[in-house]
Motif scaffolding. Structure first.
Motif, short mmCIF file in Angstrom:
data_model
loop_
_atom_site.label_atom_id
_atom_site.label_comp_id
_atom_site.label_asym_id
_atom_site.label_seq_id
_atom_site.Cartn_x
_atom_site.Cartn_y
_atom_site.Cartn_z
N SER A 164 0.86 -1.18 0.00
CA SER A 164 0.00 0.00 0.00
C SER A 164 0.90 1.23 0.00
N SER A 165 0.34 2.38 -0.33
CA SER A 165 1.14 3.61 -0.32
C SER A 165 1.69 3.88 1.06
N ALA A 166 0.88 3.64 2.09
CA ALA A 166 1.32 3.90 3.46
C ALA A 166 2.47 2.97 3.85
N ALA A 167 2.37 1.70 3.47
CA ALA A 167 3.42 0.75 3.80
C ALA A 167 4.71 1.08 3.05
N MET A 168 4.57 1.50 1.79
CA MET A 168 5.75 1.88 1.02
C MET A 168 6.45 3.08 1.66
N LYS A 169 5.67 4.09 2.07
CA LYS A 169 6.25 5.29 2.69
C LYS A 169 6.95 4.93 4.00
N SER A 170 6.34 4.05 4.77
CA SER A 170 6.93 3.64 6.04
C SER A 170 8.25 2.91 5.82
N ARG A 171 8.27 2.01 4.84
CA ARG A 171 9.50 1.26 4.54
C ARG A 171 10.57 2.20 4.01
N LEU A 172 10.20 3.14 3.17
CA LEU A 172 11.16 4.10 2.63
C LEU A 172 11.74 4.97 3.73
N HIS A 173 10.88 5.37 4.67
CA HIS A 173 11.35 6.18 5.79
C HIS A 173 12.40 5.42 6.61
N ARG A 174 12.14 4.14 6.86
CA ARG A 174 13.09 3.33 7.63
C ARG A 174 14.39 3.15 6.85
N ALA A 175 14.27 2.97 5.54
CA ALA A 175 15.47 2.80 4.72
C ALA A 175 16.33 4.06 4.72
N ARG A 176 15.69 5.21 4.57
CA ARG A 176 16.44 6.47 4.57
C ARG A 176 17.10 6.70 5.93
N ALA A 177 16.36 6.40 7.00
CA ALA A 177 16.92 6.59 8.34
C ALA A 177 18.11 5.67 8.56
N ALA A 178 18.00 4.42 8.12
CA ALA A 178 19.10 3.47 8.28
C ALA A 178 20.31 3.90 7.47
N LEU A 179 20.08 4.42 6.28
CA LEU A 179 21.19 4.85 5.43
C LEU A 179 21.87 6.08 6.02
N ARG A 180 21.08 7.02 6.51
CA ARG A 180 21.66 8.20 7.14
C ARG A 180 22.52 7.80 8.33
N LEU A 181 22.02 6.88 9.13
CA LEU A 181 22.77 6.43 10.30
C LEU A 181 24.08 5.77 9.87
N SER A 182 24.02 4.98 8.80
CA SER A 182 25.22 4.30 8.31
C SER A 182 26.26 5.29 7.79
N LEU A 183 25.77 6.36 7.17
CA LEU A 183 26.68 7.34 6.58
C LEU A 183 27.17 8.39 7.57
N ALA A 184 26.49 8.46 8.72
CA ALA A 184 26.87 9.48 9.71
C ALA A 184 28.30 9.22 10.20
N ALA A 185 29.08 10.30 10.26
CA ALA A 185 30.46 10.20 10.71
C ALA A 185 30.86 11.54 11.32
N PRO A 186 31.95 11.56 12.13
CA PRO A 186 32.40 12.83 12.69
C PRO A 186 32.63 13.88 11.63
N GLY A 187 32.05 15.04 11.85
CA GLY A 187 32.22 16.14 10.91
C GLY A 187 31.18 16.14 9.81
N ARG A 188 30.26 15.15 9.79
CA ARG A 188 29.23 15.08 8.77
C ARG A 188 27.88 15.06 9.45
N ALA A 189 27.03 15.99 9.05
CA ALA A 189 25.70 16.02 9.61
C ALA A 189 24.92 14.81 9.14
N PRO A 190 24.21 14.09 10.04
CA PRO A 190 23.43 12.94 9.62
C PRO A 190 22.49 13.29 8.48
#
Length: 207
Positions: A164-190
């Protein structure tokens, strides 16, 4: 009852390495279901998985002689498939990033030629993002690549994944959050890298 497949035994692999064509053909055929399973779990789409599996089997056929330990076939094939899936993500990111750069330069009144150092840093960043995307769980990786890298409409992504659109948005939100967390490093804004290079903005989703 589903048929269980086993990897080729070490004696067969050794014969293939010694040049026996029949043994080599059997090794490739018996490895195929395992390689496809690896690819489906690692790549972003069934088509990408099929391409990665085919490439891995070609490498197996051509380079089985380079396998040092006959008992290490499974781990060797896993690495080949993983690298091929990573290469596919890298190509998508480079294509999207290059297109964005051309568009930015076309809209700018004065555009400075990027230095060699800038080009190298850019490629390293693409490599880092591609590795982070490839490390995501398969369901998150699929939705992120389809929506943010390939730029498909949200409704199309949802329908393709059977969500569903809602499920897709929820999964995409989790994916973006996980990727941001993975890329976060000292000196780089999440989220900085994903916002710039993969299109992971926080704007409301629209079909």
């Amino acid at each position: 009852m589903s048929r269980r497949f086993s990897w080729p035994d070490e004696r067969l692999i050794k014969a293939a390495q010694n040049g026996d064509v029949s043994s080599l053909t059997t090794v490739v055929m018996e490895s195929q279901p395992h390689v496809r399973k690896f690819a489906l779990s690692l790549c972003a789409s069934p088509q990408d998985a099929e391409d990665a599996a085919q490439e891995a089997l070609i490498i197996l056929y051509r380079k089985i002689g380079t396998l040092r330990a006959t008992g290490a076939l499974a781990s060797w094939m896993f690495r080949i498939v993983r690298n091929e899936c990573l290469r596919q993500v890298r190509l998508l990111l480079v294509s999207r990033s290059d297109a964005a750069s051309v568009e930015a330069e076309a809209s700018a009144e004065v555009s400075a030629e990027p230095s060699a150092e800038d080009a190298v840093l850019h490629r390293l960043e693409v490599e880092r993002i591609a590795a982070a995307v490839s490390a995501l769980p398969r369901d998150q990786r699929q939705v992120l690549i389809m929506r943010d890298v390939q730029g498909l409409p949200g409704r199309t992504v949802a329908q393709s994944l059977g969500l569903s659109s809602a499920a897709m948005k929820s999964r995409l939100h989790r994916a973006r959050a996980a990727l941001r967390l993975s890329l976060a490093a000292p000196g780089r804004a999440p989220g900085q890298a994903i916002d710039r290079s993969v299109g992971g903005d926080s704007r409301p989703w629209t079909p």
